[in-house]
Design a protein around this motif. Structure first.
Motif, PDB file in Angstrom:
ATOM      1  N   ASN A 169       0.861  -1.258  -0.034  1.00  0.00           N
ATOM      2  CA  ASN A 169      -0.113   0.088   0.093  1.00  0.00           C
ATOM      3  C   ASN A 169       1.064   1.079   0.083  1.00  0.00           C
ATOM      4  O   ASN A 169       0.392   2.249  -0.491  1.00  0.00           O
ATOM      5  N   TYR A 170       1.843   1.068   0.763  1.00  0.00           N
ATOM      6  CA  TYR A 170       2.957   2.500   0.684  1.00  0.00           C
ATOM      7  C   TYR A 170       3.493   2.737  -0.551  1.00  0.00           C
ATOM      8  O   TYR A 170       3.625   3.971  -0.934  1.00  0.00           O
ATOM      9  N   ASN A 171       3.806   1.588  -1.213  1.00  0.00           N
ATOM     10  CA  ASN A 171       4.339   1.668  -2.595  1.00  0.00           C
ATOM     11  C   ASN A 171       3.527   2.165  -3.564  1.00  0.00           C
ATOM     12  O   ASN A 171       3.710   3.112  -4.300  1.00  0.00           O
ATOM     13  N   ARG A 172       2.164   1.821  -3.388  1.00  0.00           N
ATOM     14  CA  ARG A 172       1.255   2.138  -4.528  1.00  0.00           C
ATOM     15  C   ARG A 172       1.011   3.718  -4.245  1.00  0.00           C
ATOM     16  O   ARG A 172       0.835   4.445  -5.177  1.00  0.00           O
ATOM     17  N   ILE A 173       0.839   3.927  -2.990  1.00  0.00           N
ATOM     18  CA  ILE A 173       0.608   5.411  -2.691  1.00  0.00           C
ATOM     19  C   ILE A 173       1.634   6.403  -3.095  1.00  0.00           C
ATOM     20  O   ILE A 173       1.234   7.406  -3.834  1.00  0.00           O
ATOM     21  N   LYS A 174       2.718   5.915  -2.800  1.00  0.00           N
ATOM     22  CA  LYS A 174       3.911   6.645  -3.212  1.00  0.00           C
ATOM     23  C   LYS A 174       4.148   6.947  -4.745  1.00  0.00           C
ATOM     24  O   LYS A 174       4.471   8.057  -5.399  1.00  0.00           O
ATOM     25  N   ILE A 180       1.022  11.831  -9.915  1.00  0.00           N
ATOM     26  CA  ILE A 180       0.170  13.140 -10.037  1.00  0.00           C
ATOM     27  C   ILE A 180       0.984  14.260 -10.309  1.00  0.00           C
ATOM     28  O   ILE A 180       0.675  15.105 -11.060  1.00  0.00           O
ATOM     29  N   VAL A 181       2.242  14.215  -9.442  1.00  0.00           N
ATOM     30  CA  VAL A 181       3.106  15.388  -9.643  1.00  0.00           C
ATOM     31  C   VAL A 181       3.619  15.415 -11.251  1.00  0.00           C
ATOM     32  O   VAL A 181       3.764  16.623 -11.905  1.00  0.00           O
ATOM     33  N   ALA A 182       4.022  14.353 -11.869  1.00  0.00           N
ATOM     34  CA  ALA A 182       4.575  14.154 -13.209  1.00  0.00           C
ATOM     35  C   ALA A 182       3.256  14.745 -14.152  1.00  0.00           C
ATOM     36  O   ALA A 182       3.628  15.501 -15.087  1.00  0.00           O
ATOM     37  N   ASP A 183       2.101  14.318 -13.881  1.00  0.00           N
ATOM     38  CA  ASP A 183       1.110  14.760 -14.849  1.00  0.00           C
ATOM     39  C   ASP A 183       0.895  16.263 -14.754  1.00  0.00           C
ATOM     40  O   ASP A 183       0.540  16.999 -15.636  1.00  0.00           O
ATOM     41  N   GLU A 184       1.138  16.948 -13.428  1.00  0.00           N
ATOM     42  CA  GLU A 184       0.832  18.245 -13.251  1.00  0.00           C
ATOM     43  C   GLU A 184       1.861  18.940 -13.851  1.00  0.00           C
ATOM     44  O   GLU A 184       1.689  20.081 -14.319  1.00  0.00           O
ATOM     45  N   LEU A 185       3.043  18.562 -13.753  1.00  0.00           N
ATOM     46  CA  LEU A 185       4.180  19.456 -14.464  1.00  0.00           C
ATOM     47  C   LEU A 185       3.981  19.092 -16.003  1.00  0.00           C
ATOM     48  O   LEU A 185       4.199  20.147 -16.738  1.00  0.00           O
ATOM     49  N   GLU A 186       3.580  18.347 -16.370  1.00  0.00           N
ATOM     50  CA  GLU A 186       3.502  17.714 -17.715  1.00  0.00           C
ATOM     51  C   GLU A 186       2.240  19.108 -18.291  1.00  0.00           C
ATOM     52  O   GLU A 186       2.525  19.626 -19.359  1.00  0.00           O
ATOM     53  N   ARG A 187       1.277  19.300 -17.643  1.00  0.00           N
ATOM     54  CA  ARG A 187       0.202  20.139 -17.833  1.00  0.00           C
ATOM     55  C   ARG A 187       0.700  21.449 -17.766  1.00  0.00           C
ATOM     56  O   ARG A 187       0.603  22.368 -18.769  1.00  0.00           O
ATOM     57  N   ILE A 188       1.619  21.840 -16.800  1.00  0.00           N
ATOM     58  CA  ILE A 188       2.000  23.282 -16.743  1.00  0.00           C
ATOM     59  C   ILE A 188       3.014  23.452 -18.000  1.00  0.00           C
ATOM     60  O   ILE A 188       2.969  24.594 -18.406  1.00  0.00           O
ATOM     61  N   GLY A 189       3.836  22.695 -18.092  1.00  0.00           N
ATOM     62  CA  GLY A 189       4.802  22.856 -19.199  1.00  0.00           C
ATOM     63  C   GLY A 189       4.261  22.811 -20.546  1.00  0.00           C
ATOM     64  O   GLY A 189       4.804  23.600 -21.453  1.00  0.00           O
ATOM     65  N   SER A 190       2.896  22.319 -20.799  1.00  0.00           N
ATOM     66  CA  SER A 190       2.222  22.462 -22.062  1.00  0.00           C
ATOM     67  C   SER A 190       1.345  23.614 -22.258  1.00  0.00           C
ATOM     68  O   SER A 190       0.693  23.961 -23.158  1.00  0.00           O
ATOM     69  N   ASP A 191       1.323  24.347 -21.089  1.00  0.00           N
ATOM     70  CA  ASP A 191       0.490  25.558 -21.005  1.00  0.00           C
ATOM     71  C   ASP A 191       1.218  27.007 -21.316  1.00  0.00           C
ATOM     72  O   ASP A 191       2.020  26.957 -20.376  1.00  0.00           O
ATOM     73  N   PRO A 192       1.157  27.692 -22.233  1.00  0.00           N
ATOM     74  CA  PRO A 192       2.104  28.950 -22.339  1.00  0.00           C
ATOM     75  C   PRO A 192       1.876  29.992 -21.248  1.00  0.00           C
ATOM     76  O   PRO A 192       2.913  30.659 -20.983  1.00  0.00           O
ATOM     77  N   ASN A 193       0.621  29.822 -20.704  1.00  0.00           N
ATOM     78  CA  ASN A 193       0.309  30.921 -19.475  1.00  0.00           C
ATOM     79  C   ASN A 193       1.215  30.495 -18.341  1.00  0.00           C
ATOM     80  O   ASN A 193       1.279  31.008 -17.437  1.00  0.00           O
ATOM     81  N   LEU A 194       1.395  29.137 -18.222  1.00  0.00           N
ATOM     82  CA  LEU A 194       1.870  28.652 -17.015  1.00  0.00           C
ATOM     83  C   LEU A 194       3.273  28.068 -17.047  1.00  0.00           C
ATOM     84  O   LEU A 194       4.233  28.031 -16.015  1.00  0.00           O
ATOM     85  N   LYS A 195       3.916  28.072 -18.277  1.00  0.00           N
ATOM     86  CA  LYS A 195       5.201  27.430 -18.536  1.00  0.00           C
ATOM     87  C   LYS A 195       6.179  28.176 -17.662  1.00  0.00           C
ATOM     88  O   LYS A 195       7.291  27.658 -17.079  1.00  0.00           O
ATOM     89  N   HIS A 196       6.126  29.541 -17.708  1.00  0.00           N
ATOM     90  CA  HIS A 196       7.082  30.460 -17.068  1.00  0.00           C
ATOM     91  C   HIS A 196       7.373  29.878 -15.622  1.00  0.00           C
ATOM     92  O   HIS A 196       8.466  30.075 -14.844  1.00  0.00           O
ATOM     93  N   LEU A 197       6.397  29.231 -14.840  1.00  0.00           N
ATOM     94  CA  LEU A 197       6.401  28.936 -13.476  1.00  0.00           C
ATOM     95  C   LEU A 197       7.532  27.939 -13.571  1.00  0.00           C
ATOM     96  O   LEU A 197       8.204  27.703 -12.576  1.00  0.00           O
TER      97      LEU A 197
END
Length: 204
Positions: A169-174, A180-197
Motif C-alpha cells: 500500500n505504501y509503494n502504491r500511494i507513493k 500526480i506530480v508528473a502529470d501536473e508538471l506536464e500540464r504546466i509545461g504544455s500551457d503557455p500561460n503557466l510554462k514560465h512557472l
C-alpha cells in the motif's frame, strides 16, 4: 519547528490571499504548551474570529477580556427605620464575564466575528445556543454503518502477510503521488500561460 515558528505568519499571509485558516484546540494552555507563551500570544491576537464553548481558568479570563466591557447601570436601595433611599450608578463590567464562560452548558457558545469593507456586522460579539434536533439525529444514526476492522492479514495458507500488505500500500500511494506530480508538471509545461512557472522553479 519551521511550521511552529511560522504559524502566525501563515495566518496573516493566508488572510491576505483570501484563504481561511481554522485552528482548533481545547484550551489556550495547549497552545502555550506547544507553541511557547510568546508565539501563542501572537497567534491568539492575530485571529479575527473566535468561537468557544465552556472553558475555565485563564482561558475564560482571556476570552472575557477579548470580548471587552460594557457600561452597566446598577441600582441599590437602602432601607432604615425612617427612610428608604435609592441610588443609581454606572460602571464598566465585562460583556461576557469569565464566570459565564466557565458555566456554559452543552450547545452554548460565545465568540466574536470580524467583518469586511461593505459587509459590516453590527453584532460582533455573541452568546448563543445551537439548537439541535435530537430526533432527526437519532434517525440518522440508525443508518450509520460500523467501520470494518481488519484484524486478520493471513492469506489462504494461513501465513501473516501484514508487513507485505502495508509495504504494498505504501509503494502504491507513493507511486500515485509521483504520477500526480508528473502529470501536473506536464500540464504546466504544455500551457503557455503557466510554462514560465517551471523556469522560475528551476532558478529557485
Amino acid at each position: 519547528t519551521v511550521f511552529i515558528k511560522g504559524l502566525d505568519n501563515l495566518i496573516a499571509t493566508a488572510r491576505s490571499n483570501k484563504v481561511a485558516v481554522l485552528l482548533g484546540f481545547q484550551d489556550f494552555s495547549q497552545l502555550i504548551r506547544d507553541y511557547t507563551d510568546k508565539e501563542a500570544k501572537v497567534i491568539i491576537n492575530t485571529v479575527g474570529n473566535i468561537f468557544s464553548g465552556q472553558v475555565v481558568g485563564e482561558t475564560a479570563k482571556t476570552l472575557s477580556e477579548r470580548f471587552g466591557k460594557i457600561l452597566q447601570k446598577r441600582q441599590s436601595i437602602s432601607i432604615n427605620r425612617n427612610d428608604v433611599s435609592t441610588s443609581i450608578s454606572t460602571q464598566m463590567d465585562s460583556l461576557i464575564p469569565p464566570s459565564k464562560i466557565s458555566s456554559l452548558t452543552q450547545g452554548m457558545f460565545v465568540g466574536s466575528v470580524a467583518d469586511n469593507f461593505g459587509e459590516k456586522i453590527e453584532q460582533k460579539i455573541f452568546h448563543c445556543e445551537i439548537v439541535v434536533d435530537a430526533r432527526k439525529i437519532a434517525e440518522e444514526e440508525k443508518t450509520y454503518r460500523k467501520i470494518p476492522v481488519i484484524t486478520d492479514f493471513r492469506d489462504a495458507d494461513g501465513i501473516d502477510r501484514m508487513k507485505e500488505m502495508v509495504q504494498e500500500n505504501y509503494n502504491r500511494i507513493k507511486e500515485e503521488a509521483r504520477q500526480i506530480v508528473a502529470d501536473e508538471l506536464e500540464r504546466i509545461g504544455s500551457d503557455p500561460n503557466l510554462k514560465h512557472l517551471l523556469e522560475l522553479n528551476k532558478q529557485a
